[in-house]
Write an enzyme that holds these catalytic residues in place. Sequence first.
Site, mmCIF file in Angstrom:
data_model
loop_
_atom_site.group_PDB
_atom_site.id
_atom_site.type_symbol
_atom_site.label_atom_id
_atom_site.label_comp_id
_atom_site.label_asym_id
_atom_site.label_seq_id
_atom_site.Cartn_x
_atom_site.Cartn_y
_atom_site.Cartn_z
ATOM 1 N N ASP A 1 -8.928 8.835 -0.467
ATOM 2 C CA ASP A 1 -8.035 7.599 -0.744
ATOM 3 C C ASP A 1 -8.094 6.997 -1.607
ATOM 4 O O ASP A 1 -8.332 7.360 -2.898
ATOM 5 C CB ASP A 1 -9.553 7.132 0.015
ATOM 6 C CG ASP A 1 -10.212 7.111 1.882
ATOM 7 O OD1 ASP A 1 -8.745 7.895 2.364
ATOM 8 O OD2 ASP A 1 -10.786 6.757 2.036
ATOM 9 N N LYS B 1 -5.232 4.268 2.031
ATOM 10 C CA LYS B 1 -5.574 3.046 2.580
ATOM 11 C C LYS B 1 -5.559 1.993 2.338
ATOM 12 O O LYS B 1 -6.514 1.598 1.646
ATOM 13 C CB LYS B 1 -6.261 3.054 3.728
ATOM 14 C CG LYS B 1 -5.470 4.138 5.426
ATOM 15 C CD LYS B 1 -6.644 3.689 6.609
ATOM 16 C CE LYS B 1 -7.809 4.957 6.898
ATOM 17 N NZ LYS B 1 -8.320 6.013 5.812
ATOM 18 N N MET C 1 -14.817 -6.702 1.076
ATOM 19 C CA MET C 1 -13.623 -6.353 2.247
ATOM 20 C C MET C 1 -13.853 -8.059 1.971
ATOM 21 O O MET C 1 -13.254 -8.066 3.207
ATOM 22 C CB MET C 1 -13.314 -6.036 3.490
ATOM 23 C CG MET C 1 -13.147 -4.423 2.610
ATOM 24 S SD MET C 1 -12.844 -3.091 3.697
ATOM 25 C CE MET C 1 -15.039 -2.967 4.638
HETATM 26 N N1 SAH Z 1 -17.211 3.113 0.918
HETATM 27 C C1 SAH Z 1 -17.228 2.025 -0.156
HETATM 28 C C2 SAH Z 1 -16.826 0.849 0.617
HETATM 29 C C3 SAH Z 1 -15.032 0.696 1.336
HETATM 30 S S1 SAH Z 1 -14.607 -0.560 1.628
HETATM 31 C C4 SAH Z 1 -17.817 2.292 -0.436
HETATM 32 O O1 SAH Z 1 -19.272 2.423 -0.295
HETATM 33 O O2 SAH Z 1 -18.557 1.055 -2.004
HETATM 34 C C5 SAH Z 1 -13.688 -1.616 0.373
HETATM 35 C C6 SAH Z 1 -14.314 -2.335 -0.240
HETATM 36 O O3 SAH Z 1 -15.585 -1.840 -1.729
HETATM 37 C C7 SAH Z 1 -12.847 -3.316 -0.952
HETATM 38 O O4 SAH Z 1 -12.495 -3.937 -0.435
HETATM 39 C C8 SAH Z 1 -13.968 -3.871 -1.948
HETATM 40 O O5 SAH Z 1 -14.600 -4.727 -0.704
HETATM 41 C C9 SAH Z 1 -15.027 -2.643 -2.201
HETATM 42 N N2 SAH Z 1 -15.338 -2.145 -3.643
HETATM 43 C C10 SAH Z 1 -14.909 -0.478 -3.370
HETATM 44 N N3 SAH Z 1 -14.989 -0.392 -4.675
HETATM 45 C C11 SAH Z 1 -15.002 -1.349 -5.212
HETATM 46 C C12 SAH Z 1 -14.844 -1.135 -7.365
HETATM 47 N N4 SAH Z 1 -14.807 -0.467 -7.220
HETATM 48 N N5 SAH Z 1 -15.126 -2.571 -7.302
HETATM 49 C C13 SAH Z 1 -15.546 -3.873 -6.696
HETATM 50 N N6 SAH Z 1 -15.524 -3.818 -5.055
HETATM 51 C C14 SAH Z 1 -15.122 -2.252 -4.366
#
Ligand code: SAH
Length: 268
Positions: A46, A68, A183
């Site tokens: 992803d 995405k 998000m």
């Molecule tokens: N499965 C992922 C989340 C996916 S949803 C997890 O467990 O982290 C995607 C959202 O995750 C982004 O919009 C943001 O809010 C957050 N996100 C993912 N990676 C990030 C990072 N390195 N720093 C800050 N926010 C992050």
Amino acid sequence: MTDQMMDKDDPGVGKVYLVGAGPGDPGLMTVKGKTLLEHADVVIYDALVSESILAAINPLAERINAGKRRGNHSLLQSETTALLITKAREHAVVVRLKGGDPFVFGRGGEEMVDLIQAGISVEIVPGITAGVAAPAYAGIPITHRDYGSSVTFVTGHEHAGKYQPQVNWQAIAQSSDTIVVYMGIHNLAHILEALQAGGKPSDTPIALIRWGTCPNQSELVGTFATILSQMEQVGFEAPAIAVIGNVVNLHGLLAHGSPSMLQVMRSD
Ligand code: SAH
């Protein structure tokens, strides 16, 4: 890699490993996840998976970006699932690599159900979720006995234009000391309004952490009353985690010594 992992007894019938890449820093990926990347035949990843993690992929593996990002869908969810099924019928080790933890707002559960229904073997390899790691690297423990005893992980994603909350923000405001919003950047104004309607005061501390645990991590710390204008001032953008609650007050103290430590600890 064990025989069990490779499904060697069953040639031609592969397995999909749903692997969490962690939040960005390659040192935060699990040993199991990295081993699978090194032995993968195919990796479907992803958009939020960082380059330094992709560097661990077996050089002979086929790589497919199913990335995405908001408004820029490279593969539809149904196309991704169909691709995983096709690849699992052709190869032994198919890795579905997702940012953070696959089961935390990562559609990992949805993909796993579809694969099982198609008769494909699937195994989950959890990852460190951004909602824990990004605050940690910003010096914010999401619980602390003096500042917060409960935490809620919640999605702030709603369709642009027609805001119809599916989340009971008022109930969360009343029941959770710490709130970690994924998000949530695009809808932050609505979210703060709903939390205040639920009883959170306007001086509630909030931190936004962008690209948490990555070399370009940035943070914005304020209160409900100030954060929106602070965001506008610096042009703060997604992807970011929002952390809300009194634990944010520890940022000033704990973030102080962190940067040099992180330089040493980071493996990229
Ligand atoms: N499965 C992922 C989340 C996916 S949803 C997890 O467990 O982290 C995607 C959202 O995750 C982004 O919009 C943001 O809010 C957050 N996100 C993912 N990676 C990030 C990072 N390195 N720093 C800050 N926010 C992050």
